[in-house]
Design an enzyme around this catalytic site. Structure first.
Site, PDB file in Angstrom:
ATOM      1  N   GLY A  96      22.014  19.352  31.106  1.00 56.46           N
ATOM      2  CA  GLY A  96      21.041  20.345  31.567  1.00 56.46           C
ATOM      3  C   GLY A  96      21.387  21.030  32.868  1.00 56.46           C
ATOM      4  N   LYS A  97      22.679  21.097  33.201  1.00 56.94           N
ATOM      5  CA  LYS A  97      23.075  21.707  34.479  1.00 56.94           C
ATOM      6  C   LYS A  97      22.651  23.167  34.591  1.00 56.94           C
ATOM      7  CE  LYS A  97      27.468  21.135  34.547  1.00 56.94           C
ATOM      8  NZ  LYS A  97      27.573  20.560  33.196  1.00 56.94           N
ATOM      9  N   THR A  98      22.750  23.912  33.493  1.00 59.73           N
ATOM     10  CA  THR A  98      22.468  25.348  33.570  1.00 59.73           C
ATOM     11  C   THR A  98      20.979  25.606  33.813  1.00 59.73           C
ATOM     12  OG1 THR A  98      24.358  25.823  32.151  1.00 59.73           O
ATOM     13  CG2 THR A  98      22.706  27.552  32.366  1.00 59.73           C
ATOM     14  N   LYS A 141      29.183  30.634  38.595  1.00 57.06           N
ATOM     15  CA  LYS A 141      29.898  29.602  37.838  1.00 57.06           C
ATOM     16  C   LYS A 141      31.384  29.941  37.926  1.00 57.06           C
ATOM     17  CE  LYS A 141      30.141  26.700  33.906  1.00 57.06           C
ATOM     18  NZ  LYS A 141      29.305  25.794  33.148  1.00 57.06           N
ATOM     19  N   ASP A 195      27.150  30.794  30.735  1.00 58.86           N
ATOM     20  CA  ASP A 195      26.031  30.241  31.494  1.00 58.86           C
ATOM     21  C   ASP A 195      25.474  31.273  32.470  1.00 58.86           C
ATOM     22  OD1 ASP A 195      26.217  27.805  30.182  1.00 58.86           O
ATOM     23  OD2 ASP A 195      27.658  27.010  31.616  1.00 58.86           O
ATOM     24  N   GLY A 252      29.185  23.645  38.173  1.00 67.00           N
ATOM     25  CA  GLY A 252      30.450  23.117  37.697  1.00 67.00           C
ATOM     26  C   GLY A 252      30.504  23.030  36.183  1.00 67.00           C
TER      27      GLY A 252
END
Length: 216
Positions: free
Chosen positions: A15-17, A33, A44, A106
């Site tokens: 769930g980084k985005t 990004k 993303d 990242g």
């Protein structure tokens, strides 16, 4: 206050985005990004841009866009290029807005290779960024979370704290206690992730984020 923030995960697909969108919205930061792989499903950057409501944020062009949905070093190798982390650091300093934060997302976790010698962890050190760790609860997540925390402590990287996602679980409190890194907040599982959802979560994260950022 460190105005360079790097968002990493305890693994891929945690769930980084979505977290990046919430943090960017909460701080009215810029988003970048540096390395995007797997272009077939879109980028993303496109996702974050679509989810933001504020009129201040600039979503910057990636330094590297690679077609293969693989680790950056392999995707770059297949396109016969080499990812230059010195260039990424120069771009980060050039893109960093005055008086606001630059949120950098990242690819995967800390030990994802960017080229034949340099891993994401090394890039974070070169950037001198503060780290937000994104975690979810799944079988094996405690191990992944604590390995991530351990390597960050070992290398002396500045850690802002944890943001958890998905279904709530008591493991979160354990991970926070064992790691010694604060919990910034959590983003609940959503049926629909849209601008309103991101705006709501950003409003909850804004106060703890700003308080922790002033300590870095």
């Amino acid at each position: 206050m460190n105005n360079k923030i790097f968002i990493t995960g305890i693994g891929t697909g945690v769930g980084k985005t979505i977290v990046s969108a919430c943090v960017t919205e909460a701080l009215q930061a810029d988003y970048w990004k540096p390395v995007q792989t797997g272009l077939a499903e879109g980028t993303d950057t496109d996702t974050v841009r679509r989810l933001l409501s504020n009129t201040v944020t600039v979503c910057h062009q990636e330094a590297y866009c690679l077609h293969e949905p693989a680790s950056p070093h392999l995707a770059a190798r297949l396109e016969k290029i080499t990812i230059d982390t010195d260039f990424i650091v120069q771009e980060a300093n050039r893109l960093r807005p005055a008086g606001r934060a630059l949120v950098m997302e990242g690819a995967g976790g800390l030990m994802v290779p960017l080229n034949e010698e340099i891993f994401t962890l090394d890039l974070i050190g070169q950037l001198q960024a503060g780290v937000i760790i994104v975690a979810q609860n799944y079988l094996g997540s405690i191990n992944h979370a604590m390995l991530t925390a351990k390597v960050l402590k070992h290398t002396g990287v500045s850690v802002i704290g944890w943001i958890f996602g998905g279904d709530e679980h008591s493991n979160e409190d354990d991970v926070v206690r064992w790691s010694g890194f604060p919990k910034i907040g959590r983003i609940p599982q959503a049926v629909q992730v849209d601008k309103e959802f991101i705006r709501q979560q950003a409003s909850v994260l804004a106060a703890p984020l700003n308080a922790l950022l002033h300590d870095h």
